[in-house]
Design a protein around this motif. Structure first.
Motif, mmCIF file in Angstrom:
data_model
loop_
_atom_site.group_PDB
_atom_site.id
_atom_site.type_symbol
_atom_site.label_atom_id
_atom_site.label_comp_id
_atom_site.label_asym_id
_atom_site.label_seq_id
_atom_site.Cartn_x
_atom_site.Cartn_y
_atom_site.Cartn_z
ATOM 1 N N ARG A 53 0.824 -1.202 0.000
ATOM 2 C CA ARG A 53 0.000 0.000 0.000
ATOM 3 C C ARG A 53 0.860 1.255 0.000
ATOM 4 O O ARG A 53 2.041 1.224 0.391
ATOM 5 N N SER A 54 0.277 2.374 -0.410
ATOM 6 C CA SER A 54 0.989 3.645 -0.390
ATOM 7 C C SER A 54 1.474 3.938 1.027
ATOM 8 O O SER A 54 0.732 3.759 1.997
ATOM 9 N N GLU A 167 8.926 2.497 -9.923
ATOM 10 C CA GLU A 167 7.704 2.706 -10.703
ATOM 11 C C GLU A 167 7.984 3.398 -12.045
ATOM 12 O O GLU A 167 7.337 4.399 -12.388
ATOM 13 N N HIS A 200 2.991 -0.408 -7.999
ATOM 14 C CA HIS A 200 1.660 -0.562 -7.431
ATOM 15 C C HIS A 200 0.829 -1.556 -8.237
ATOM 16 O O HIS A 200 -0.267 -1.927 -7.817
#
Length: 257
Positions: A53-54, A167, A200
């Protein structure tokens, strides 16, 4: 033979990849402790995806491994030494707008830009990402996907032992992202580096990784080997089951939808 052993033997004749070990890693920002005694072992030549999760500490972990930040406690060792300098590819391509494409790639060579053969190495790296014909262009003339290809060429031109990817495909459209995933996997198989990808996107992690590491509460909560053959078929039942398992672990079975 394990995936790690297979990866290492497959790349035995390539530039040597580096293994690395993290022990008791702690990192805090003010009163917020992001990583809490994290342990992780990565074998040479593996492709490891880090998800969570962030705010769980994914990018913090990558920055520590890449040497862009230092842990508050614990140790990071590469092949039993501290002499490995991982290359990093960020979400933004970070190209110099006043330098043409080939000059941006040459930046990845550092001081070796002045060595004989440096320009050819940069041209070869551009060719490997499908942009040999854009060497003289300016970054402003490229699409977002093309800019990330240049960033990948810049990261690969020095033949890194470890490549850390924060990312790097997150800002791309869906089709370009899939194309870049294939390009990144091809580069990893060809060049033989150890890869650590923060993402993510669970499907991206299943597509690319030998292992998926899930972070929760500043530590490793799940370490899952991905044994699917390559190239991976997104529509296969095995792929879908792995993605489902990871999403349920991330979100919980009652919070998926």
């Amino acid at each position: 033979m394990s995936l790690a052993e297979t990866a290492s033997s497959r790349r035995a004749t390539e530039a040597p990849a580096a293994s690395f070990v993290l022990r008791g890693i702690v990192k805090a920002f003010g009163d917020k402790k992001v990583l809490r005694g994290l342990d992780l072992d990565v074998a040479a030549g593996q492709f490891v995806a880090v998800i969570g999760r962030s705010g769980c500490g994914k990018s913090t972990l990558l920055r520590l491994i890449a040497g862009l930040d230092a842990p508050d406690a614990g140790a990071i060792d590469f092949d039993g030494t501290v002499g490995v300098a991982p290359r990093v590819m960020f979400q933004e391509p970070r190209l110099l707008p006043w330098a043409n494409v080939i000059a941006n790639v040459e930046i990845g060579l550092g001081a070796r830009r002045r060595e004989a053969g440096a320009r050819q190495r940069a041209l070869d790296a551009l060719a490997a990402v499908g942009l040999a014909d854009r060497a003289a262009d300016w970054p402003g003339a490229l699409s977002g996907g093309q800019k990330q290809r240049v960033a990948l060429a810049r990261a690969l031109v020095s033949r890194p032992r470890v490549l850390a990817l924060d990312e790097p495909l997150g800002a791309l459209d869906a089709l370009t992202r899939i194309e870049m995933q294939s390009l990144l996997e091809s580069a990893w198989r060809r060049e033989g580096f150890t890869a650590l990808l923060v993402t993510h996107d669970v499907a991206e992690a299943v597509t690319l990784a030998d292992r998926i590491v899930l972070l929760e509460d500043g530590a490793v909560a799940l370490d899952l080997e991905i044994a699917l053959p390559r190239p991976r078929l997104r529509g296969s039942p095995e792929f879908g089951q792995l993605e489902e398992t990871i999403l349920e672990r991330l979100l919980g079975p009652s919070r998926r939808y």
